[in-house]
Enzyme design. Structure first.
Site, mmCIF file in Angstrom:
data_model
loop_
_atom_site.group_PDB
_atom_site.id
_atom_site.type_symbol
_atom_site.label_atom_id
_atom_site.label_comp_id
_atom_site.label_asym_id
_atom_site.label_seq_id
_atom_site.Cartn_x
_atom_site.Cartn_y
_atom_site.Cartn_z
ATOM 1 N N GLU A 37 52.050 44.906 37.601
ATOM 2 C CA GLU A 37 52.046 44.349 38.949
ATOM 3 C C GLU A 37 53.483 44.292 39.474
ATOM 4 O O GLU A 37 54.253 43.407 39.081
ATOM 5 C CB GLU A 37 51.490 42.922 38.939
ATOM 6 C CG GLU A 37 50.052 42.822 38.522
ATOM 7 C CD GLU A 37 49.407 41.550 39.060
ATOM 8 O OE1 GLU A 37 48.477 41.661 39.861
ATOM 9 O OE2 GLU A 37 49.854 40.450 38.700
ATOM 10 N N GLU A 60 53.842 34.735 39.151
ATOM 11 C CA GLU A 60 53.893 33.397 39.770
ATOM 12 C C GLU A 60 54.155 32.324 38.714
ATOM 13 O O GLU A 60 54.805 31.316 38.990
ATOM 14 C CB GLU A 60 52.593 33.118 40.543
ATOM 15 C CG GLU A 60 52.551 33.932 41.839
ATOM 16 C CD GLU A 60 51.163 34.250 42.351
ATOM 17 O OE1 GLU A 60 50.185 33.618 41.907
ATOM 18 O OE2 GLU A 60 51.052 35.163 43.194
ATOM 19 N N GLY A 86 50.652 39.984 47.030
ATOM 20 C CA GLY A 86 50.406 39.158 48.208
ATOM 21 C C GLY A 86 51.189 39.560 49.451
ATOM 22 O O GLY A 86 51.245 38.811 50.419
ATOM 23 N N SER A 108 48.436 43.723 46.059
ATOM 24 C CA SER A 108 47.936 44.129 47.374
ATOM 25 C C SER A 108 46.852 45.199 47.319
ATOM 26 O O SER A 108 46.787 46.081 48.184
ATOM 27 C CB SER A 108 49.101 44.563 48.285
ATOM 28 O OG SER A 108 49.904 43.439 48.594
ATOM 29 N N LYS A 148 43.533 32.776 41.692
ATOM 30 C CA LYS A 148 44.694 31.861 41.781
ATOM 31 C C LYS A 148 44.176 30.445 42.015
ATOM 32 O O LYS A 148 43.099 30.112 41.524
ATOM 33 C CB LYS A 148 45.675 32.333 42.853
ATOM 34 C CG LYS A 148 45.990 33.827 42.704
ATOM 35 C CD LYS A 148 47.172 34.291 43.468
ATOM 36 C CE LYS A 148 47.360 35.786 43.217
ATOM 37 N NZ LYS A 148 48.568 36.332 43.755
HETATM 38 P P1 PGA Z 1 47.270 40.236 45.453
HETATM 39 O O1 PGA Z 1 47.576 39.486 44.061
HETATM 40 O O2 PGA Z 1 46.120 41.158 45.183
HETATM 41 O O3 PGA Z 1 46.910 39.123 46.406
HETATM 42 O O4 PGA Z 1 48.496 40.962 45.836
HETATM 43 C C1 PGA Z 1 47.502 40.169 42.842
HETATM 44 C C2 PGA Z 1 47.840 39.242 41.718
HETATM 45 O O5 PGA Z 1 48.643 38.319 41.930
HETATM 46 O O6 PGA Z 1 47.320 39.380 40.607
#
Ligand code: PGA
Length: 236
Positions: free
Chosen positions: A163, A95, A169, A199, A13
């Site tokens: 996802e 996102e 997150g 996660s 990210k």
């Molecule tokens: P995360 O994010 O592992 O922090 O939950 C996964 C992603 O956004 O690809």
């Protein structure tokens, strides 16, 4: 350690630094990787990582423009990513869908451009928490997959990531049975084993990646933790 055909993708990210790349680069020199390992970094670091990471690691970006070039101030072209050593590009991450209002139409344009440039898109799909609690996940995924229908003839050259948006997150994940059920469903729909993301951490990754029809993992927060993430790439 037997090499697996599955992959683990880091999604940094808008995080990390050249110093963190240096730390990963030196530790990765000494690791035998169990999984195909891909780091999707902020574009500004791609060139630097390309020259510092061992060649056992592939690189990628987290977005690109839907246009090849032109007067689009602030955008990054798939061609620029390729020139900096990127081979993969994450597309349609929740996102980006949420904060930048990316639509399925734009996502399809980006995927076509990426494929035309011989790069590999990592296409993200997933449901919101309200859809999950209403047991509508499969319907939602079916609609998202319908948009990808024209691209499915290229399905050997893209990566799909499931996802659940509510798992990203948050420290929450679906149960292993639920992950299995959704991955079986996607496999039946498009004959492709998607990655799981949301996660994933050092404690839960082995159980998830070992499930049938889980093609690998897309890892956000945990991929910034040097020791824990490198241990994941090396496998249990
Ligand atoms: P995360 O994010 O592992 O922090 O939950 C996964 C992603 O956004 O690809």
């Amino acid at each position: 350690m037997e090499k697996s055909s599955k992959m683990i993708i880091a999604n940094w990210k808008m995080n990390g630094s050249k110093a963190l790349i240096d730390s990963f680069a030196s530790q990765l020199q000494n690791v035998v990787l169990k999984y195909e390992s891909i780091f999707c970094l902020p574009c500004a670091f791609l060139d630097y990582a390309f020259f510092h990471f061992p060649k056992t690691i592939s690189l990628g970006a987290q977005n690109c423009s839907e246009f090849s070039s032109g007067a689009y101030t602030g955008e990054t072209s798939a061609l620029h990513i390729k020139e900096c050593g990127g081979q993969f590009i994450i597309i349609g991450h929740s996102e980006r869908r949420t904060h930048y209002h990316e639509t399925d139409e734009v996502i399809v344009k980006k995927v076509e451009l990426i494929l035309n440039n011989d790069l590999t898109p990592i296409i993200c799909i997933g449901e919101t928490h309200s859809v999950y609690t209403a047991h509508q996940t499969k319907d939602t995924l079916k609609k998202q997959l319908a948009y990808l229908q024209p691209l499915l003839k290229h399905s050997h050259s893209f990566v799909l990531a499931y996802e659940p948006i509510w798992a990203i997150g948050t420290g929450l994940t679906p149960s292993l049975d639920e992950i299995q059920e959704i991955h079986d469903f996607i496999y039946q729909e498009i004959n492709l084993s998607p990655l799981y993301g949301g996660s994933v951490n050092y404690d839960n990754y082995d159980a998830i990646i070992s499930l049938p029809h889980v093609g690998g993992l897309l890892v956000g927060g945990e991929s910034l933790k040097l020791e824990r993430f490198i241990s994941m790439l090396a496998g249990k």
